[in-house]
Design an enzyme around this catalytic site. Structure first.
Site, short mmCIF file in Angstrom:
data_model
loop_
_atom_site.label_atom_id
_atom_site.label_comp_id
_atom_site.label_asym_id
_atom_site.label_seq_id
_atom_site.Cartn_x
_atom_site.Cartn_y
_atom_site.Cartn_z
NE ARG A 163 31.63 -17.81 45.88
CZ ARG A 163 32.87 -18.02 45.95
NH1 ARG A 163 33.32 -19.20 46.08
NH2 ARG A 163 33.74 -17.13 46.28
CE LYS A 215 32.88 -8.51 52.95
NZ LYS A 215 33.63 -9.48 52.37
N1 BES Z 1 31.67 -8.89 48.32
C1 BES Z 1 33.05 -9.65 48.36
C2 BES Z 1 34.19 -9.48 47.80
C3 BES Z 1 35.01 -8.18 47.58
C4 BES Z 1 36.06 -8.03 48.53
C5 BES Z 1 34.61 -7.11 46.56
C6 BES Z 1 36.81 -6.76 48.37
C7 BES Z 1 35.14 -6.01 46.63
C8 BES Z 1 36.28 -5.97 47.66
C9 BES Z 1 32.54 -11.20 48.66
O1 BES Z 1 31.19 -11.46 48.76
C10 BES Z 1 33.31 -11.90 49.48
O2 BES Z 1 33.34 -11.43 50.66
N2 BES Z 1 34.11 -12.70 49.13
C11 BES Z 1 34.88 -13.67 50.04
C12 BES Z 1 34.82 -15.09 49.48
C13 BES Z 1 35.46 -16.17 50.35
C14 BES Z 1 34.72 -16.36 51.74
C15 BES Z 1 35.49 -17.35 49.58
C16 BES Z 1 36.27 -13.08 50.04
O3 BES Z 1 36.86 -12.62 49.03
O4 BES Z 1 36.85 -13.11 50.99
ZN ZN Z 2 30.82 -11.59 50.88
#
Ligand code: BES
Ligand code: ZN
Ligand code: ZN
Length: 494
Positions: A350, A276
Site C-alpha cells: 500500500r 516474515k
Molecule cells: N505480500 C504480502 C501479502 C501476501 C501474503 C501476498 C500472502 C501473497 C500471499 C503483503 O505485503 C503483506 O505482507 N501483507 C500483510 C499486511 C499486514 C501486515 C497488515 C499481511 O497480509 O500479513
Molecule cells: Zn508485505
C-alpha cells in the site's frame, strides 16, 4: 507451438495423436469418435463402456490405434453436459489434454474442433478457448534446470475444419488466443523468475522492451525529487534501488476512454524489519504479480489495439531489512502530501501503491484500477481461486467481474466499509499503514482509497490466484499470469 487449420481426413492425417471430443452421454453418430470407433471395429465404444467413461469435463481416455488410422493414438476428451458447456470447460479440458499429449511424447495433434461448436458457443469462441487451454497448459518454466523438460517436443496442433467458409473467423480467434496466451505466459515468466534476477530495474528493462508502448522508467533520484516517499522508503533497505515504470498505449483513432492501471511490483517481500517467518517468504518473489499482469496486458494490447487509451504504472521496490531500512514507527510522506506512520513494514504494498495511485489520478483518467498481491487476509476471505475487488465505481467493477468470468478468472466484490477507517487513524500522522485484527483486505482497500482523490477507482487483491501452489487444469505450479486475459477482455470491451 504452432496452431493451424487443416481439412485433412482423420484417418489419413500425419499426426501422433487425434483428440476425440465427447460430450457426456454416448458417442453420437457422425462425430469423429463414432467414425474412429467404426474403423476400430467398436473397440473404442467397448472400452468406454467397460471403464464407465462418461465424458465428464476433463475426463481423458487414450487408446492405441494399432495403426488402423495413421495416428498411433487417439485421446477421448470429456466435455461434460452440453447445456453446461462454456469456454472455461473447454480451456480446462484442453489444458489436461495437452499434458497427456506431452506424456505420450506427441509432436503433432489433430483436433476436430468444429464438433465443440454449440448454439451458445460459436466457432470463434471455441477456437479461442481451446487454443488458450492448449497454449497456457503447455507452458513450462525450465530456465533454471540443467536438463530441459520434455514439453518442447510438442510442435503442432492442427484444427480439423472442413468448412472453408469459416476459416477466416477461426484464424482470427486463433491469433487472438496466441497474443493473450503469450502475454499471460510472459507474466508467469516474470513472476517465476527468482528475485535476484528480477530486481526493480530489471523489471523496468522488460517493460522498455515491449513494442508499441511508450515506456519511461523513473529512477530512485527522480522518485525522491517527485516526493514519492512511499516507493523510496520501502526500497531503501535493499541493495537494488526502486523504480516507477510508466507505460502508455494510445489507439490510432480518438480514444473512447482513458483507463489507468496500477500494479504492485514488490520484487521480493521479506517483510522488511517486520520480518516474515521463513515459510511465508518462500513464494514472495510473487509479490510483483500485479506488475507482471500489467506488463503482459500492455504487450497484448499493443497488438490487439483496443479503442481506449491506457496509462499503466508500476511502482517497484524490494522490501528488505538492513541498516538503511524503514523502521516501524517512522513517518513518510506520499506523493499527494499525506503523511503515513509505518507501524508494520510488511504492509509495504500500500505504501508504494499510494504514490502511484496519486500520480495516476493527477492525469484524471476516466477510471483506474490497481492490481496487487496485497494481503494474506485475502486468502482467508476468498481463497486461492478468487480475486477480491473493492472500489467506488459499480459499473466498471461489474465490467471487470464479467470479463473475468468469460476468461475463467474469478472475481468477488468485498465492501469498502467506511466505519473501519477509524482503525487507521494515527496518533502522530494523517494515517497509519495497518488497522486492527479484522478485515485485512478491506483495510488495504480503505488505505488505498485515501490516495485516489475523486477518480473512479477499484482495487483488486490477487494474493490468492496469482500463485498456484499445485498444478491445475491449464497452469503448472508457480506464477499463473492471472488477470492478463481479464484486463485485455475488459479493455477490448469499449
Ligand atoms: N505480500 C504480502 C501479502 C501476501 C501474503 C501476498 C500472502 C501473497 C500471499 C503483503 O505485503 C503483506 O505482507 N501483507 C500483510 C499486511 C499486514 C501486515 C497488515 C499481511 O497480509 O500479513
Ligand atoms: Zn508485505
Ligand atoms: Zn507484499
Amino acid at each position: 507451438m504452432q496452431l493451424s487449420l487443416t481439412a485433412e481426413k482423420i484417418e489419413k492425417a500425419n499426426v501422433d495423436l487425434v483428440i476425440l471430443p465427447l460430450f457426456e452421454g454416448k458417442i453420437e453418430k457422425g462425430n469423429s469418435a463414432a467414425f474412429v470407433d467404426s474403423i476400430l471395429a467398436g473397440l473404442l465404444s467397448d472400452t468406454l463402456k467397460k471403464e464407465e467413461f462418461k465424458g465428464k469435463p476433463g475426463d481423458i481416455k487414450t487408446l492405441h490405434t494399432h495403426y488402423k488410422i495413421k495416428a498411433p493414438y487417439v485421446l477421448v476428451l470429456g466435455l461434460g453436459e452440453i447445456k453446461k458447456f462454456n469456454q472455461e470447460t473447454l480451456r480446462k479440458a484442453c489444458g489436461k489434454a495437452v499434458a497427456t499429449a506431452v506424456s505420450l511424447k506427441s509432436k503433432k495433434i489433430l483436433f476436430p474442433i468444429a464438433e465443440c461448436v454449440q448454439e451458445l458457443l460459436p466457432l470463434g469462441e471455441v477456437v479461442q478457448a481451446a487454443s488458450e487451454g492448449l497454449l497456457l497448459g503447455s507452458y513450462r518454466f525450465d530456465e533454471y534446470k540443467s536438463k530441459k523438460e520434455e514439453s518442447s517436443g510438442l510442435s503442432d496442433i492442427l484444427y480439423l475444419l472442413p468448412d472453408h467458409k469459416v476459416q477466416k473467423e477461426a484464424l482470427k480467434a486463433l491469433r487472438k488466443a496466441e497474443i493473450l496466451s503469450e502475454a499471460a505466459c510472459f507474466a508467469r515468466h516474470l513472476v517465476n523468475t527468482p528475485s535476484e534476477d528480477m530486481a526493480p530495474e530489471i523489471l523496468g528493462k522488460h517493460a522498455l522492451k515491449i513494442k508499441g508502448i511508450k515506456t519511461r522508467v523513473y529512477k530512485q533520484a527522480e522518485l525522491k525529487k517527485l516526493g514519492m516517499g512511499g516507493i523510496v522508503n520501502v526500497g531503501k533497505g535493499a541493495k537494488n534501488p526502486p523504480v516507477l515504470i510508466e507505460m502508455i498505449y494510445k489507439p490510432k483513432a480518438k480514444a473512447k476512454k482513458v483507463i489507468a492501471l496500477i500494479g504492485k511490483g514488490v520484487t521480493f517481500d521479506s517483510g522488511g524489519l517486520s520480518l516474515k517467518p521463513p515459510k511465508s517468504m518462500e513464494t514472495m518473489k510473487d509479490d510483483m504479480a500485479g506488475a507482471a499482469a500489467l506488463l503482459g496486458t500492455m504487450q497484448a494490447i499493443a497488438q490487439l489495439q483496443p479503442q481506449v487509451e491506457v496509462h499503466a504504472y508500476v511502482p517497484s521496490a524490494e522490501n528488505m531489512p538492513d541498516a538503511n531500512a524503514i523502521r516501524p514507527g517512522d513517518v513518510i510522506k506520499a506523493y499527494n502530501g499525506k503523511t503515513v506512520e509505518v507501524l508494520n513494514t510488511d504492509a509495504e504494498g500500500r505504501l508504494i501503491l499510494m504514490d502511484a495511485l496519486a500520480f495516476a489520478a493527477e492525469k484524471k483518467p476516466d477510471f483506474m484500477v490497481d492490481l496487487a498481491t496485497l494481503t494474506g487476509a485475502c486468502l482467508v476471505a476468498v481463497g486461492e481461486l478468487y480475486t477480491a475487488i473493492l472500489g467506488t465505481d459499480k459499473e466498471h467493477i461489474e465490467k471487470l467481474i464479467s470479463s473475468g468470468k468469460k476468461c475463467g478468472e474469478l472475481i468477488w466484490e468485498l465492501p469498502l466499509v467506511e466505519e473501519y477507517k477509524d482503525d487507521m487513524k494515527s496518533n502522530i500522522a494523517d494515517l497509519q499503514n495497518i488497522g486492527g485484527a479484522y478485515a485485512g483486505s478491506i483495510m488495504g482497500g480503505l488505505f488505498l482509497q485515501e490516495f485516489v482523490g475523486k477518480t473512479p477507482w477499484a482495487h483488486m487483491d490477487i494474493a490468492g490466484p496469482s500463485w498456484a501452489n499445485k498444478p491445475w487444469a491449464y497452469c503448472p505450479k508457480g506464477g499463473t499470469g492471472i488477470m492478463v486475459r481479464t484486463l485485455c477482455e475488459y479493455l477490448m470491451g469499449f
